[in-house]
Design a protein around this motif. Structure first.
Motif, PDB file in Angstrom:
ATOM      1  N   GLY A 159       1.161  -1.244  -0.177  1.00  0.00           N
ATOM      2  CA  GLY A 159       0.387   0.190   0.501  1.00  0.00           C
ATOM      3  C   GLY A 159       0.818   0.879  -0.341  1.00  0.00           C
ATOM      4  O   GLY A 159       2.116   1.324   0.923  1.00  0.00           O
TER       5      GLY A 159
ATOM      6  N   PHE B 223       0.974   5.256   1.058  1.00  0.00           N
ATOM      7  CA  PHE B 223       0.428   6.738   1.449  1.00  0.00           C
ATOM      8  C   PHE B 223       1.379   7.968   1.446  1.00  0.00           C
ATOM      9  O   PHE B 223       1.887   7.973   0.908  1.00  0.00           O
ATOM     10  CB  PHE B 223       0.471   6.121   2.468  1.00  0.00           C
TER      11      PHE B 223
ATOM     12  N   TYR C  14       1.215  11.569   3.663  1.00  0.00           N
ATOM     13  CA  TYR C  14       0.948  12.433   4.499  1.00  0.00           C
ATOM     14  C   TYR C  14       1.147  13.668   3.840  1.00  0.00           C
ATOM     15  O   TYR C  14       2.493  13.962   3.862  1.00  0.00           O
ATOM     16  CB  TYR C  14       1.408  11.860   5.634  1.00  0.00           C
TER      17      TYR C  14
ATOM     18  N   GLN D 128       2.503  17.361   6.714  1.00  0.00           N
ATOM     19  CA  GLN D 128       2.951  17.571   8.097  1.00  0.00           C
ATOM     20  C   GLN D 128       3.072  19.114   7.877  1.00  0.00           C
ATOM     21  O   GLN D 128       4.217  19.855   7.109  1.00  0.00           O
ATOM     22  CB  GLN D 128       4.146  16.271   8.080  1.00  0.00           C
TER      23      GLN D 128
ATOM     24  N   MET E 172       1.396  14.562  11.490  1.00  0.00           N
ATOM     25  CA  MET E 172       1.248  14.292  10.238  1.00  0.00           C
ATOM     26  C   MET E 172      -0.174  13.551   9.685  1.00  0.00           C
ATOM     27  O   MET E 172      -0.861  13.361  10.525  1.00  0.00           O
ATOM     28  CB  MET E 172       2.094  12.494  10.242  1.00  0.00           C
TER      29      MET E 172
ATOM     30  N   PHE F 199      -3.349  12.376   7.124  1.00  0.00           N
ATOM     31  CA  PHE F 199      -2.963  11.351   6.041  1.00  0.00           C
ATOM     32  C   PHE F 199      -4.048  12.183   5.537  1.00  0.00           C
ATOM     33  O   PHE F 199      -5.172  12.582   5.179  1.00  0.00           O
ATOM     34  CB  PHE F 199      -4.373   9.984   6.580  1.00  0.00           C
TER      35      PHE F 199
ATOM     36  N   TYR G 154      -4.758   7.080   0.462  1.00  0.00           N
ATOM     37  CA  TYR G 154      -3.943   5.947  -0.279  1.00  0.00           C
ATOM     38  C   TYR G 154      -4.422   5.088  -1.278  1.00  0.00           C
ATOM     39  O   TYR G 154      -5.517   5.320  -1.841  1.00  0.00           O
ATOM     40  CB  TYR G 154      -4.717   4.848   0.901  1.00  0.00           C
TER      41      TYR G 154
ATOM     42  N   PHE H 287       4.767  14.175   3.095  1.00  0.00           N
ATOM     43  CA  PHE H 287       5.185  12.609   2.201  1.00  0.00           C
ATOM     44  C   PHE H 287       5.394  11.324   1.684  1.00  0.00           C
ATOM     45  O   PHE H 287       3.327  11.367   2.585  1.00  0.00           O
ATOM     46  CB  PHE H 287       6.090  12.072   3.913  1.00  0.00           C
TER      47      PHE H 287
ATOM     48  N   ARG I   3       3.859   0.296   2.147  1.00  0.00           N
ATOM     49  CA  ARG I   3       3.853  -0.353   3.934  1.00  0.00           C
ATOM     50  C   ARG I   3       3.021  -2.111   2.878  1.00  0.00           C
ATOM     51  O   ARG I   3       2.462  -2.230   1.947  1.00  0.00           O
ATOM     52  CB  ARG I   3       2.931  -1.009   4.391  1.00  0.00           C
ATOM     53  N   SER I   4       4.109  -2.916   3.575  1.00  0.00           N
ATOM     54  CA  SER I   4       3.526  -3.780   2.577  1.00  0.00           C
ATOM     55  C   SER I   4       2.758  -4.710   3.545  1.00  0.00           C
ATOM     56  O   SER I   4       2.588  -4.693   4.538  1.00  0.00           O
ATOM     57  CB  SER I   4       4.850  -5.072   2.423  1.00  0.00           C
TER      58      SER I   4
ATOM     59  N   PRO J 288       6.489  -2.127   9.042  1.00  0.00           N
ATOM     60  CA  PRO J 288       6.095  -0.502   9.532  1.00  0.00           C
ATOM     61  C   PRO J 288       5.633  -0.085   8.196  1.00  0.00           C
ATOM     62  O   PRO J 288       6.006  -0.534   7.030  1.00  0.00           O
ATOM     63  CB  PRO J 288       7.387  -0.343  10.453  1.00  0.00           C
ATOM     64  N   LEU J 289       4.848   1.189   8.566  1.00  0.00           N
ATOM     65  CA  LEU J 289       5.187   1.996   6.821  1.00  0.00           C
ATOM     66  C   LEU J 289       6.489   2.910   7.253  1.00  0.00           C
ATOM     67  O   LEU J 289       7.186   3.323   7.883  1.00  0.00           O
ATOM     68  CB  LEU J 289       4.261   3.128   7.613  1.00  0.00           C
TER      69      LEU J 289
ATOM     70  N   PHE K 150       8.862   5.816   4.745  1.00  0.00           N
ATOM     71  CA  PHE K 150       9.203   6.633   4.024  1.00  0.00           C
ATOM     72  C   PHE K 150      10.142   7.106   3.777  1.00  0.00           C
ATOM     73  O   PHE K 150      10.967   6.972   4.193  1.00  0.00           O
ATOM     74  CB  PHE K 150       8.459   8.266   6.028  1.00  0.00           C
ATOM     75  N   GLY K 151       9.514   8.446   3.031  1.00  0.00           N
ATOM     76  CA  GLY K 151      10.531   9.676   2.530  1.00  0.00           C
ATOM     77  C   GLY K 151      10.993  10.105   3.005  1.00  0.00           C
ATOM     78  O   GLY K 151      10.727  10.342   3.754  1.00  0.00           O
ATOM     79  N   LYS K 152      11.873  10.897   2.159  1.00  0.00           N
ATOM     80  CA  LYS K 152      12.293  11.914   3.068  1.00  0.00           C
ATOM     81  C   LYS K 152      11.936  13.895   3.312  1.00  0.00           C
ATOM     82  O   LYS K 152      11.777  14.154   3.574  1.00  0.00           O
ATOM     83  CB  LYS K 152      13.752  13.088   2.678  1.00  0.00           C
TER      84      LYS K 152
END
Lengths: 114, 116
Positions: free
Chosen positions: A33, A35, A37, A39, A45, A47, A50, A91, A95-96, A101-102, A104-106
């Motif tokens: 999946g 996502f 977010y 911030q 963060m 949502f 998705y 961001f 997750r698989s 866990p989720l 994240f990118g930078k």
């Protein structure tokens, strides 16, 4: 291992214009999946949207849409009719299955100009 | 309904000290996750707890520990603080364990920890 890459450290957009924030991902899992977010400076963060790896259609949530190109492993966020309140860090995350866990990118800092 | 609440919002500690961060999940949420966000980076996973049991641990040293209480609130403890532990610590809650890919996390505003 999963990896998210966001290559745009910062973006500027004129108010009421549309903007695309890039995200590419890497995973060997067939089910995952994606996502996005937001911030704001407050730190929370929020949502936005998705997209599942098996979803046939691109996800949409109000002014947010996700341009999902599975073969290219990209999941770009499109914000239409930008507003001053859209100025924030954005961001991309994934997750698989199996309680992973989720990841994240930078992030990309979006600045909306009046 | 109240969202995820974290306390304190800001904290200043010196090297070698210990710190405890607290998190209350959204009512009805049984899973709590902790993330560390260093300035200029995305959040990194530290722990996940579900029904008081640890369900996942990220690549962090043993100085980091956490627990979840019967009311599903959680604490993150960090011992022997280092300068590099300075970061925004985010707590997130969700309904279940996150076995599916679409489990959405709801985040608090975080605790900003500064280690001097």
């Amino acid at each position: 291992a999963q990896k998210i890459t966001q290559t745009q450290p910062g973006m500027f957009v004129q108010e009421k214009e549309a903007v695309t924030l890039d995200c590419t991902y890497d995973t060997s899992d067939p089910s995952y999946g994606l996502f996005w977010y937001k911030q704001p400076s407050s730190g929370e963060m929020i949502f936005l949207i998705y997209q599942g790896s098996y979803d046939q259609q691109n996800a949409t949530e109000g002014r947010y849409s996700l341009n999902f190109q599975k073969a290219r492993k990209s999941a770009n966020l499109v914000i239409s009719a930008s507003q001053l309140g859209d100025s924030a860090m954005y961001f991309c995350a994934m997750r698989s299955t199996g309680n992973t866990p989720l990841v994240f990118g930078k992030g990309t800092r979006l600045s909306v100009i009046a | 309904d109240a969202g995820v609440t974290q306390s304190p919002t800001h904290l200043i500690k010196t090297r070698g000290q210990h710190v405890t961060l607290r998190c209350s999940p959204i009512s009805g949420h049984k899973s709590v996750s902790w993330y560390q966000q260093v300035l200029g980076q995305g959040p990194q996973f530290i722990f996940q707890y579900y029904e008081k049991e640890e369900r996942g641990r990220g690549n962090f040293p043993d100085r980091f520990s956490a627990r979840q209480f019967p009311n599903y609130s959680s604490e993150l403890n960090v011992n022997a603080l280092l300068l590099g532990d300075s970061a925004l610590y985010l707590c997130a809650s969700s309904m279940s364990t996150g076995e599916g890919t679409n489990e959405k996390l709801f985040f608090g505003s975080g605790t900003q920890l500064s280690v001097l």
